[in-house]
Scaffold this motif. Structure first.
Motif, PDB file in Angstrom:
ATOM      1  N   ILE A  69      43.033   9.241   5.592  1.00  0.00           N
ATOM      2  CA  ILE A  69      43.744   8.804   4.059  1.00  0.00           C
ATOM      3  C   ILE A  69      45.175   9.745   3.499  1.00  0.00           C
ATOM      4  O   ILE A  69      44.965  10.306   3.330  1.00  0.00           O
ATOM      5  N   SER A 127      47.944   4.502   4.743  1.00  0.00           N
ATOM      6  CA  SER A 127      46.377   3.689   4.624  1.00  0.00           C
ATOM      7  C   SER A 127      46.176   3.361   3.553  1.00  0.00           C
ATOM      8  O   SER A 127      45.385   2.114   2.851  1.00  0.00           O
ATOM      9  N   LEU A 128      46.604   4.040   2.485  1.00  0.00           N
ATOM     10  CA  LEU A 128      45.513   3.444   1.071  1.00  0.00           C
ATOM     11  C   LEU A 128      46.517   2.604   0.327  1.00  0.00           C
ATOM     12  O   LEU A 128      46.084   2.300  -0.281  1.00  0.00           O
ATOM     13  N   ARG A 137      48.049   0.362   2.287  1.00  0.00           N
ATOM     14  CA  ARG A 137      47.271  -0.938   3.546  1.00  0.00           C
ATOM     15  C   ARG A 137      45.742  -1.301   1.737  1.00  0.00           C
ATOM     16  O   ARG A 137      45.530  -2.566   2.266  1.00  0.00           O
ATOM     17  N   ALA A 138      45.477  -0.328   1.935  1.00  0.00           N
ATOM     18  CA  ALA A 138      43.732  -0.748   1.757  1.00  0.00           C
ATOM     19  C   ALA A 138      44.204  -1.608  -0.017  1.00  0.00           C
ATOM     20  O   ALA A 138      43.607  -2.376   0.312  1.00  0.00           O
ATOM     21  N   LYS A 139      45.346  -1.072  -0.540  1.00  0.00           N
ATOM     22  CA  LYS A 139      45.587  -1.559  -2.037  1.00  0.00           C
ATOM     23  C   LYS A 139      45.682  -3.126  -2.229  1.00  0.00           C
ATOM     24  O   LYS A 139      45.493  -4.008  -2.172  1.00  0.00           O
ATOM     25  N   ILE A 147      42.783  -5.458  -0.678  1.00  0.00           N
ATOM     26  CA  ILE A 147      42.022  -5.496  -1.914  1.00  0.00           C
ATOM     27  C   ILE A 147      42.095  -6.735  -2.553  1.00  0.00           C
ATOM     28  O   ILE A 147      41.654  -6.831  -2.863  1.00  0.00           O
ATOM     29  N   VAL A 178      37.555  -3.144   2.253  1.00  0.00           N
ATOM     30  CA  VAL A 178      37.957  -2.080   2.779  1.00  0.00           C
ATOM     31  C   VAL A 178      36.447  -1.375   3.045  1.00  0.00           C
ATOM     32  O   VAL A 178      35.460  -0.848   2.012  1.00  0.00           O
ATOM     33  N   PHE A 213      35.219   3.242   3.226  1.00  0.00           N
ATOM     34  CA  PHE A 213      36.044   4.243   2.804  1.00  0.00           C
ATOM     35  C   PHE A 213      35.064   5.374   2.640  1.00  0.00           C
ATOM     36  O   PHE A 213      33.451   4.912   2.436  1.00  0.00           O
ATOM     37  N   PHE A 235      40.563   7.303  -2.941  1.00  0.00           N
ATOM     38  CA  PHE A 235      41.044   5.473  -2.912  1.00  0.00           C
ATOM     39  C   PHE A 235      40.785   5.235  -4.587  1.00  0.00           C
ATOM     40  O   PHE A 235      41.563   3.953  -4.620  1.00  0.00           O
ATOM     41  N   LEU A 288      38.834   3.634   6.397  1.00  0.00           N
ATOM     42  CA  LEU A 288      39.561   4.841   5.664  1.00  0.00           C
ATOM     43  C   LEU A 288      38.775   6.290   6.139  1.00  0.00           C
ATOM     44  O   LEU A 288      38.021   6.138   5.724  1.00  0.00           O
TER      45      LEU A 288
END
Ligand code: AMP
Ligand code: MG
Length: 330
Positions: A8, A12-13, A15-17, A20, A26, A28, A128, A167
């Motif tokens: 994390i 990566s955050l 990419r996670a956003k 989403i 995602v 987590f 996250f 994550l």
């Protein structure tokens, strides 16, 4: 699709956003088990979470928010006792059910007029959720009815190829799902037991009920009626008092060439004569924390898991027993 396990961090955050925001899901970490999260305002994204897991579409999801999120945007009435419980135990493994104000999309609560909300304490979960600043609907990140995941590797083994990223926040310390508490009535009522125990709730709220599903009744918390948390091998469950019968079963199975293992706490492990033991540890907290990891270890190495329930049944053990019965009971 290749699934990646990522530490994390800022990359990566971001990419996670992106995932989403595009309507994806995602995985987590939280302090209980790993979650599979999607934007709770996006009905298609939430429906996709049910599809990824193969989850029955009448089993509602919990919405996860960061600790500074104003939940009055999502629900109507928050009783005084719920405010006191939030002050005492949040962030932490307590989910509270309130009347929804209808802002979150209908797929989250499967058409119920209530909404289950949780503020996880895990640092990675907070990062996250804060980064997204959205309510995230998330069930556990496993294939429906399988054992819940407590490491990124567990998520990978269930969902590889079905999601883009996991994550990685290490092993979840709590180990069993959050306590679910109905806060729509005059007093709180436990719908699912967990690490925040009835005693802890009573201490703050004064009183606390416990919902028991009666034969033939429509479940107030639909998840209650499903078999859950099951390893892929055969299982049996014995009470602490029946432990010698369990060992007999173990001996007979091994003599007949069945690769049987005993799953029990440290106290029982020391009092029985068996070589192949999945030891859950000593305290209630240790046992909760190790339960799913040991069930997953068991399904990898054993053909048959013979579980022996701990002698202690109160407090945290109530939540452990609920999971053990659903995983290994008939
Ligand atoms: P899981 O995400 O698999 O840990 O399951 C979530 C649990 O929360 C299930 O037992 C659901 O039945 C329960 N739950 C979620 N939303 C609600 C709700 N609005 N009312 C009652 N129970 C709920
Ligand atoms: Mg689950």
């Amino acid at each position: 699709m290749r699934t990646e396990i990522l530490p994390i961090d800022e990359n990566s955050l971001r990419r996670a956003k992106r995932i989403i925001d595009d309507g994806g899901a995602v995985a987590f970490p939280t302090e209980t088990v790993y979650g599979l999260g999607a934007n709770a305002f996006d009905n298609k994204a939430v429906e996709n979470v049910f599809a990824i897991k193969g989850r029955p579409n009448d089993n509602p999801l919990i919405v996860h928010v960061h600790k500074d999120y104003d939940i009055s945007e999502l629900v109507t009435e928050v009783p005084e006792y719920a405010k006191a419980l939030a002050k005492a135990y949040l962030p932490g493994p307590l989910t509270m059910v309130f009347k929804s104000c209808g802002k979150v999309c209908p797929a989250v609560s499967c058409g119920l007029d209530t909404l289950a909300i949780r503020v996880p304490s895990h640092e990675g979960a907070q990062k996250f959720l804060k980064f997204l600043n959205l309510p995230i609907a998330a069930p556990s990140a496993n294939v429906s009815k399988h054992v819940s995941p407590v490491t990124a590797e567990h998520v990978y083994s269930d969902l590889d190829g079905r999601i883009e990223i996991i994550l990685d926040g290490g092993k979840c310390s709590g180990g069993i799902e959050s306590t679910v508490l109905d806060c729509t009535g005059d007093e709180p009522q436990i719908l699912r037991s967990g690490l925040i125990t009835r005693e802890m709730i009573e201490k703050v709220a004064g009183s606390c009920g416990e919902y028991v599903l009666k034969e033939g009744e429509k479940a107030r918390s639909p998840g209650m009626k499903y078999k859950h948390y099951s390893p892929s091998c055969q299982t049996m469950l014995f009470s602490f008092q029946e432990r010698s019968k369990a060992v007999e079963e173990y001996d007979n199975s091994r003599n007949n060439g069945v690769n049987a293992y005993i799953l029990c706490d440290d106290k029982t492990a020391k009092s029985i004569n068996a070589d192949k033991v999945l030891n859950l540890g000593k305290t209630g907290e240790q046992i909760a924390s190790n339960l799913y990891e040991k069930l997953r270890e068991g399904e990898r190495c054993a053909e048959l898991i013979i579980a022996i329930a701990p002698e202690e049944q109160a407090g945290v053990m109530k939540g452990v027993m609920n999971r053990l019965i659903k995983a290994c009971g008939n």
